[in-house]
Write a protein that holds these residues in place. Structure first.
Motif, PDB file in Angstrom:
ATOM      1  N   ILE A   1       0.940  -1.126  -0.063  1.00 28.90           N
ATOM      2  CA  ILE A   1       0.058   0.033  -0.077  1.00 28.90           C
ATOM      3  C   ILE A   1       0.792   0.943   0.001  1.00 28.90           C
ATOM      4  CG2 ILE A   1      -1.957  -1.188   1.497  1.00 28.90           C
ATOM      5  CD1 ILE A   1      -0.842   0.639   3.731  1.00 28.90           C
ATOM      6  N   ARG A   2       0.312   2.432  -0.085  1.00 30.86           N
ATOM      7  CA  ARG A   2       0.876   3.508   0.046  1.00 30.86           C
ATOM      8  C   ARG A   2      -0.259   4.533   0.744  1.00 30.86           C
ATOM      9  NH1 ARG A   2       2.022   6.636  -3.657  1.00 30.86           N
ATOM     10  NH2 ARG A   2       4.054   7.510  -3.281  1.00 30.86           N
ATOM     11  N   PHE A   3       0.470   5.283   1.606  1.00 30.38           N
ATOM     12  CA  PHE A   3      -0.767   6.019   2.540  1.00 30.38           C
ATOM     13  C   PHE A   3      -0.210   7.473   2.685  1.00 30.38           C
ATOM     14  CE2 PHE A   3       1.555   6.166   6.278  1.00 30.38           C
ATOM     15  CZ  PHE A   3       2.441   5.207   6.049  1.00 30.38           C
ATOM     16  N   GLY A   4      -1.100   8.364   3.091  1.00 29.05           N
ATOM     17  CA  GLY A   4      -0.865   9.627   3.472  1.00 29.05           C
ATOM     18  C   GLY A   4      -1.541  10.817   2.491  1.00 29.05           C
TER      19      GLY A   4
ATOM     20  N   PRO B   1       5.360   4.604   1.688  1.00 29.67           N
ATOM     21  CA  PRO B   1       5.003   3.037   1.388  1.00 29.67           C
ATOM     22  C   PRO B   1       4.536   2.335   2.668  1.00 29.67           C
ATOM     23  CG  PRO B   1       7.384   3.445   1.706  1.00 29.67           C
ATOM     24  CD  PRO B   1       6.661   4.831   1.900  1.00 29.67           C
ATOM     25  N   GLY B   2       3.777   1.384   2.431  1.00 28.82           N
ATOM     26  CA  GLY B   2       3.299   0.525   3.777  1.00 28.82           C
ATOM     27  C   GLY B   2       3.045  -0.643   3.038  1.00 28.82           C
ATOM     28  N   LEU B   3       2.641  -1.568   4.213  1.00 34.33           N
ATOM     29  CA  LEU B   3       2.005  -3.043   3.745  1.00 34.33           C
ATOM     30  C   LEU B   3       0.781  -3.122   4.533  1.00 34.33           C
ATOM     31  CD1 LEU B   3       5.520  -4.962   4.427  1.00 34.33           C
ATOM     32  CD2 LEU B   3       4.526  -4.496   2.209  1.00 34.33           C
ATOM     33  N   GLN B   4      -0.180  -4.084   3.819  1.00 27.76           N
ATOM     34  CA  GLN B   4      -1.159  -4.629   4.537  1.00 27.76           C
ATOM     35  C   GLN B   4      -0.836  -6.216   4.820  1.00 27.76           C
ATOM     36  OE1 GLN B   4      -5.111  -3.426   3.194  1.00 27.76           O
ATOM     37  NE2 GLN B   4      -5.686  -5.512   3.352  1.00 27.76           N
ATOM     38  N   LEU B   5      -0.959  -6.378   6.223  1.00 33.24           N
ATOM     39  CA  LEU B   5      -0.604  -7.747   6.534  1.00 33.24           C
ATOM     40  C   LEU B   5      -1.803  -8.656   6.211  1.00 33.24           C
ATOM     41  CD1 LEU B   5       1.219  -6.726   9.990  1.00 33.24           C
ATOM     42  CD2 LEU B   5       2.044  -7.018   7.622  1.00 33.24           C
ATOM     43  N   GLU B   6      -1.498 -10.019   6.551  1.00 32.16           N
ATOM     44  CA  GLU B   6      -2.702 -10.949   6.421  1.00 32.16           C
ATOM     45  C   GLU B   6      -4.153 -10.822   7.253  1.00 32.16           C
ATOM     46  OE1 GLU B   6      -2.642 -14.262   4.734  1.00 32.16           O
ATOM     47  OE2 GLU B   6      -1.013 -13.310   3.800  1.00 32.16           O
ATOM     48  N   ASP B   7      -3.794 -10.219   8.303  1.00 36.47           N
ATOM     49  CA  ASP B   7      -4.848  -9.980   9.144  1.00 36.47           C
ATOM     50  C   ASP B   7      -5.697  -8.408   8.737  1.00 36.47           C
ATOM     51  OD1 ASP B   7      -3.190  -8.045  10.383  1.00 36.47           O
ATOM     52  OD2 ASP B   7      -3.056  -8.827  12.179  1.00 36.47           O
ATOM     53  N   GLY B   8      -5.292  -7.770   7.651  1.00 35.82           N
ATOM     54  CA  GLY B   8      -5.647  -6.568   7.500  1.00 35.82           C
ATOM     55  C   GLY B   8      -5.104  -5.366   7.972  1.00 35.82           C
TER      56      GLY B   8
ATOM     57  N   THR C   1      -6.483   6.901   7.811  1.00 37.27           N
ATOM     58  CA  THR C   1      -5.417   7.460   6.890  1.00 37.27           C
ATOM     59  C   THR C   1      -5.742   7.207   5.484  1.00 37.27           C
ATOM     60  OG1 THR C   1      -3.911   6.986   8.706  1.00 37.27           O
ATOM     61  CG2 THR C   1      -2.972   7.288   6.445  1.00 37.27           C
ATOM     62  N   ARG C   2      -5.751   8.209   4.883  1.00 34.51           N
ATOM     63  CA  ARG C   2      -5.917   8.191   3.253  1.00 34.51           C
ATOM     64  C   ARG C   2      -5.048   7.135   2.695  1.00 34.51           C
ATOM     65  NH1 ARG C   2      -3.107  10.611  -1.151  1.00 34.51           N
ATOM     66  NH2 ARG C   2      -4.383  10.527  -3.154  1.00 34.51           N
ATOM     67  N   LEU C   3      -5.658   6.465   1.786  1.00 38.81           N
ATOM     68  CA  LEU C   3      -4.856   5.331   0.921  1.00 38.81           C
ATOM     69  C   LEU C   3      -4.227   6.245  -0.189  1.00 38.81           C
ATOM     70  CD1 LEU C   3      -6.469   1.925   1.401  1.00 38.81           C
ATOM     71  CD2 LEU C   3      -4.178   2.526   2.189  1.00 38.81           C
TER      72      LEU C   3
ATOM     73  N   PRO D   1      -8.473   5.934 -10.121  1.00 39.53           N
ATOM     74  CA  PRO D   1      -8.216   5.355  -8.848  1.00 39.53           C
ATOM     75  C   PRO D   1      -7.361   4.086  -8.969  1.00 39.53           C
ATOM     76  CG  PRO D   1     -10.691   5.577  -9.246  1.00 39.53           C
ATOM     77  CD  PRO D   1      -9.938   6.032 -10.410  1.00 39.53           C
ATOM     78  N   ILE D   2      -6.439   3.809  -8.242  1.00 39.26           N
ATOM     79  CA  ILE D   2      -5.781   2.284  -8.284  1.00 39.26           C
ATOM     80  C   ILE D   2      -5.581   1.984  -6.710  1.00 39.26           C
ATOM     81  CG2 ILE D   2      -4.567   2.567 -10.484  1.00 39.26           C
ATOM     82  CD1 ILE D   2      -2.023   3.187  -9.055  1.00 39.26           C
ATOM     83  N   GLY D   3      -5.661   0.770  -6.753  1.00 44.92           N
ATOM     84  CA  GLY D   3      -5.580  -0.026  -5.204  1.00 44.92           C
ATOM     85  C   GLY D   3      -6.839  -0.516  -4.836  1.00 44.92           C
ATOM     86  N   PRO D   4      -7.064  -0.911  -3.556  1.00 40.61           N
ATOM     87  CA  PRO D   4      -6.124  -0.318  -2.306  1.00 40.61           C
ATOM     88  C   PRO D   4      -4.662  -0.973  -2.367  1.00 40.61           C
ATOM     89  CG  PRO D   4      -7.610  -2.104  -1.781  1.00 40.61           C
ATOM     90  CD  PRO D   4      -7.885  -1.790  -3.066  1.00 40.61           C
TER      91      PRO D   4
END
Ligand code: ZN
Length: 286
Positions: A4-7, A14-21, A65-67, A184-187
């Motif tokens: 993911i990316r956020f802010g 940059p960030g990550l979304q883990l298995e549990d969300g 937080t905004r994605l 719009p791309i993602g999450p």
């Protein structure tokens, strides 16, 4: 992994979304999810190792937080038109014998849940749920057999389209595809190991809670290896480039009478394994 990316715009990380969300800040890894990162598959391995060590101690990213767009600064965005036979039919166009290729301005890219801005004087703003992918290693003249070695990951995309600009004003489709917020791309970018079978992903889109599109990536006319190979004959596919593979039926212009967007409409969409996104329509001036 799910990248993911956020802010806020101009201050994205940059960030990550883990298995549990859970979403975590991956700034500590030292790279953003851009062409330089995607160019070398070893970076993905290093990120995985980093996450194993650091996921539990990294700062969390709160759900409010905004994605941001999940790929940073892609050099180009290539789209494929009429790549589902039933969508070609609803558009009243023949099934293409070769992929229909068009560009979308990268300035149209926005976060997955950002408002979509209906362009000034637009009467025919429309939706298109699409499976997109991001290029890893640079691709030139690749075979279909080698094509997937050049795909770093997959993502959800809404290929917003202004049909009058696209189809009634002459010239190329790019005019109706490139307005601000039309991509719009993602999450997140899902690495290929996250998906069981990219050729069998359910995909859907709702407007104001009502299902408009419902399809499966298995009914594409030209599949992803064919598209990578085909496009790489005409141009270099560079690390971080995004390619969007076309939409199943159920776009607004396919209804009788056609249905187009107005301020306040809420569009929600998703693809199996690639998450969901949501855009509320606002007029350009606001
Ligand atoms: Zn499209």
């Amino acid at each position: 992994m799910k990248l993911i990316r956020f802010g806020n715009e101009g201050d994205e990380s940059p960030g990550l979304q883990l298995e549990d969300g859970t979403r975590i800040d991956a700034t500590g890894f030292g790279m953003d999810w851009d062409g330089a990162f995607f160019a070398d598959p070893a970076n993905m391995d290093s990120l995985k190792a980093w996450a194993e060590t650091n996921a539990s101690s990294a700062p969390k990213v709160s759900n409010d937080t905004r994605l941001a767009p999940c790929v940073a600064s892609p050099g180009k965005m290539i789209c494929i038109g009429l790549n589902y036979s039933d969508h070609a039919e609803e558009a009243g166009m023949p099934i293409p014998e070769e992929p229909i290729v068009f560009f979308k301005a990268t300035s149209a890219i926005c976060g997955p849940n950002d408002p979509v801005k209906i362009p000034r004087d637009s009467q025919k703003t429309d939706w298109e749920v699409e499976l997109a992918f991001v290029i890893g290693k640079r691709a030139n003249y690749v075979t279909e057999a080698d094509a997937l070695d050049h795909v770093a990951g997959y993502l959800l995309h809404n290929d917003y389209s202004e049909r009058a600009y696209q189809l009634e004003m002459g010239g190329q489709w790019v005019k109706g595809k490139s307005c601000d917020t039309f991509a719009p791309i993602g999450p997140f970018v899902a690495t290929p190991d996250e998906l069981d079978d990219v050729n069998n992903l359910g995909m859907w889109l709702k407007v104001n809670g009502e299902t408009k599109q419902s399809g499966n990536s298995g009914t594409m006319i030209f599949n992803i290896p064919q598209l990578v190979s085909y496009l790489s004959n005409f141009m270099s596919l560079m690390p971080g480039d995004i390619i969007s593979t076309g939409t199943p039926p159920g776009v607004g212009m396919g209804f009788n009478p056609p249905q187009f967007m107005k301020e306040g409409d809420v569009v929600e969409l998703g693809i199996d394994g690639l998450g969901e996104s949501r855009q509320e329509a606002v007029n350009y001036a606001s």
